[in-house]
Design a protein around this motif. Structure first.
Motif, PDB file in Angstrom:
ATOM      1  N   ILE A  72       0.832  -1.197   0.000  1.00 32.78           N
ATOM      2  CA  ILE A  72       0.000   0.000   0.000  1.00 32.78           C
ATOM      3  C   ILE A  72       0.873   1.257   0.000  1.00 32.78           C
ATOM      4  O   ILE A  72       0.649   2.193  -0.773  1.00 32.78           O
ATOM      5  CB  ILE A  72      -0.967  -0.005   1.201  1.00 32.78           C
ATOM      6  CG1 ILE A  72      -1.988  -1.139   1.028  1.00 32.78           C
ATOM      7  CG2 ILE A  72      -1.652   1.341   1.368  1.00 32.78           C
ATOM      8  CD1 ILE A  72      -2.828  -1.408   2.263  1.00 32.78           C
ATOM      9  N   PHE A  73       1.864   1.283   0.867  1.00 28.87           N
ATOM     10  CA  PHE A  73       2.772   2.420   0.945  1.00 28.87           C
ATOM     11  C   PHE A  73       3.518   2.606  -0.377  1.00 28.87           C
ATOM     12  O   PHE A  73       3.663   3.728  -0.870  1.00 28.87           O
ATOM     13  CB  PHE A  73       3.766   2.210   2.101  1.00 28.87           C
ATOM     14  CG  PHE A  73       4.702   3.353   2.307  1.00 28.87           C
ATOM     15  CD1 PHE A  73       4.240   4.561   2.808  1.00 28.87           C
ATOM     16  CD2 PHE A  73       6.054   3.228   2.015  1.00 28.87           C
ATOM     17  CE1 PHE A  73       5.106   5.627   3.005  1.00 28.87           C
ATOM     18  CE2 PHE A  73       6.924   4.284   2.202  1.00 28.87           C
ATOM     19  CZ  PHE A  73       6.441   5.488   2.701  1.00 28.87           C
ATOM     20  N   GLY A  74       3.964   1.516  -0.981  1.00 27.89           N
ATOM     21  CA  GLY A  74       4.658   1.584  -2.268  1.00 27.89           C
ATOM     22  C   GLY A  74       3.761   2.123  -3.366  1.00 27.89           C
ATOM     23  O   GLY A  74       4.200   2.917  -4.205  1.00 27.89           O
ATOM     24  N   ALA A  75       2.484   1.710  -3.369  1.00 28.21           N
ATOM     25  CA  ALA A  75       1.545   2.196  -4.381  1.00 28.21           C
ATOM     26  C   ALA A  75       1.315   3.693  -4.227  1.00 28.21           C
ATOM     27  O   ALA A  75       1.266   4.426  -5.220  1.00 28.21           O
ATOM     28  CB  ALA A  75       0.230   1.442  -4.265  1.00 28.21           C
ATOM     29  N   VAL A  76       1.181   4.162  -2.989  1.00 29.02           N
ATOM     30  CA  VAL A  76       0.981   5.592  -2.751  1.00 29.02           C
ATOM     31  C   VAL A  76       2.205   6.377  -3.214  1.00 29.02           C
ATOM     32  O   VAL A  76       2.074   7.416  -3.877  1.00 29.02           O
ATOM     33  CB  VAL A  76       0.671   5.854  -1.253  1.00 29.02           C
ATOM     34  CG1 VAL A  76       0.727   7.333  -0.933  1.00 29.02           C
ATOM     35  CG2 VAL A  76      -0.681   5.266  -0.888  1.00 29.02           C
ATOM     36  N   LEU A  77       3.379   5.892  -2.886  1.00 32.05           N
ATOM     37  CA  LEU A  77       4.602   6.569  -3.341  1.00 32.05           C
ATOM     38  C   LEU A  77       4.697   6.575  -4.866  1.00 32.05           C
ATOM     39  O   LEU A  77       5.098   7.586  -5.467  1.00 32.05           O
ATOM     40  CB  LEU A  77       5.835   5.888  -2.756  1.00 32.05           C
ATOM     41  CG  LEU A  77       6.149   6.196  -1.302  1.00 32.05           C
ATOM     42  CD1 LEU A  77       7.391   5.433  -0.853  1.00 32.05           C
ATOM     43  CD2 LEU A  77       6.348   7.688  -1.095  1.00 32.05           C
ATOM     44  N   LEU A  78       4.313   5.490  -5.500  1.00 38.64           N
ATOM     45  CA  LEU A  78       4.345   5.409  -6.954  1.00 38.64           C
ATOM     46  C   LEU A  78       3.397   6.431  -7.579  1.00 38.64           C
ATOM     47  O   LEU A  78       3.760   7.120  -8.540  1.00 38.64           O
ATOM     48  CB  LEU A  78       3.973   4.002  -7.410  1.00 38.64           C
ATOM     49  CG  LEU A  78       3.970   3.760  -8.911  1.00 38.64           C
ATOM     50  CD1 LEU A  78       5.388   3.879  -9.466  1.00 38.64           C
ATOM     51  CD2 LEU A  78       3.394   2.402  -9.229  1.00 38.64           C
ATOM     52  N   ILE A  79       2.207   6.560  -7.017  1.00 35.76           N
ATOM     53  CA  ILE A  79       1.235   7.527  -7.542  1.00 35.76           C
ATOM     54  C   ILE A  79       1.776   8.947  -7.425  1.00 35.76           C
ATOM     55  O   ILE A  79       1.728   9.724  -8.382  1.00 35.76           O
ATOM     56  CB  ILE A  79      -0.116   7.386  -6.817  1.00 35.76           C
ATOM     57  CG1 ILE A  79      -0.774   6.061  -7.224  1.00 35.76           C
ATOM     58  CG2 ILE A  79      -1.031   8.562  -7.105  1.00 35.76           C
ATOM     59  CD1 ILE A  79      -1.972   5.685  -6.388  1.00 35.76           C
ATOM     60  N   PHE A  80       2.293   9.303  -6.248  1.00 34.36           N
ATOM     61  CA  PHE A  80       2.833  10.649  -6.072  1.00 34.36           C
ATOM     62  C   PHE A  80       4.066  10.866  -6.946  1.00 34.36           C
ATOM     63  O   PHE A  80       4.256  11.948  -7.502  1.00 34.36           O
ATOM     64  CB  PHE A  80       3.166  10.924  -4.603  1.00 34.36           C
ATOM     65  CG  PHE A  80       1.965  11.250  -3.779  1.00 34.36           C
ATOM     66  CD1 PHE A  80       1.254  12.417  -3.989  1.00 34.36           C
ATOM     67  CD2 PHE A  80       1.529  10.377  -2.794  1.00 34.36           C
ATOM     68  CE1 PHE A  80       0.128  12.719  -3.240  1.00 34.36           C
ATOM     69  CE2 PHE A  80       0.410  10.668  -2.042  1.00 34.36           C
ATOM     70  CZ  PHE A  80      -0.291  11.845  -2.262  1.00 34.36           C
ATOM     71  N   GLY A  81       4.887   9.851  -7.088  1.00 32.63           N
ATOM     72  CA  GLY A  81       6.071   9.968  -7.937  1.00 32.63           C
ATOM     73  C   GLY A  81       5.707  10.189  -9.393  1.00 32.63           C
ATOM     74  O   GLY A  81       6.292  11.044 -10.064  1.00 32.63           O
ATOM     75  N   LEU A  82       4.738   9.416  -9.892  1.00 35.41           N
ATOM     76  CA  LEU A  82       4.314   9.594 -11.278  1.00 35.41           C
ATOM     77  C   LEU A  82       3.690  10.965 -11.490  1.00 35.41           C
ATOM     78  O   LEU A  82       3.898  11.597 -12.532  1.00 35.41           O
ATOM     79  CB  LEU A  82       3.330   8.494 -11.672  1.00 35.41           C
ATOM     80  CG  LEU A  82       3.938   7.107 -11.849  1.00 35.41           C
ATOM     81  CD1 LEU A  82       2.846   6.084 -12.107  1.00 35.41           C
ATOM     82  CD2 LEU A  82       4.967   7.096 -12.962  1.00 35.41           C
ATOM     83  N   THR A  83       2.928  11.435 -10.505  1.00 40.02           N
ATOM     84  CA  THR A  83       2.341  12.771 -10.605  1.00 40.02           C
ATOM     85  C   THR A  83       3.439  13.823 -10.730  1.00 40.02           C
ATOM     86  O   THR A  83       3.361  14.721 -11.578  1.00 40.02           O
ATOM     87  CB  THR A  83       1.464  13.070  -9.377  1.00 40.02           C
ATOM     88  OG1 THR A  83       0.452  12.074  -9.278  1.00 40.02           O
ATOM     89  CG2 THR A  83       0.825  14.442  -9.474  1.00 40.02           C
ATOM     90  N   LEU A  84       4.452  13.708  -9.918  1.00 41.54           N
ATOM     91  CA  LEU A  84       5.569  14.650  -9.962  1.00 41.54           C
ATOM     92  C   LEU A  84       6.296  14.582 -11.305  1.00 41.54           C
ATOM     93  O   LEU A  84       6.619  15.610 -11.906  1.00 41.54           O
ATOM     94  CB  LEU A  84       6.545  14.367  -8.823  1.00 41.54           C
ATOM     95  CG  LEU A  84       7.759  15.280  -8.743  1.00 41.54           C
ATOM     96  CD1 LEU A  84       7.327  16.706  -8.424  1.00 41.54           C
ATOM     97  CD2 LEU A  84       8.741  14.778  -7.709  1.00 41.54           C
TER      98      LEU A  84
END
Length: 71
Positions: free
Chosen positions: A14-26
């Motif tokens: 879950i934490f990895g997915a959230v980081l991935l979403i924010f990273g892709l947004t950036l």
């Protein structure tokens, strides 16, 4: 019967997915060149042109509907 408690591995996913979403947004913000929500004048002009074209299409469709109703 108690429901299973999420394992630490589940929380890690879950934490990895959230980081991935924010990273892709950036990344996509950096690629587009707008980081603070600004809108370029060229974008506004192209949107205004599309709006004018769609208004013309709506007018044409309204005229066709009226012509069909009058038949």
């Amino acid at each position: 019967m108690e429901p299973e408690k999420p394992s630490s591995l589940s929380w890690l996913y879950i934490f990895g997915a959230v980081l991935l979403i924010f990273g892709l947004t950036l990344v996509f913000q950096q690629m587009s060149g707008t980081t603070d929500g600004e809108v370029r004048p060229a974008d506004i002009e192209s949107l205004q042109a599309e709006i004018a074209e769609l208004k013309g299409t709506v007018s044409d469709l309204e005229a066709r509907i009226e012509a069909l109703e009058n038949e």
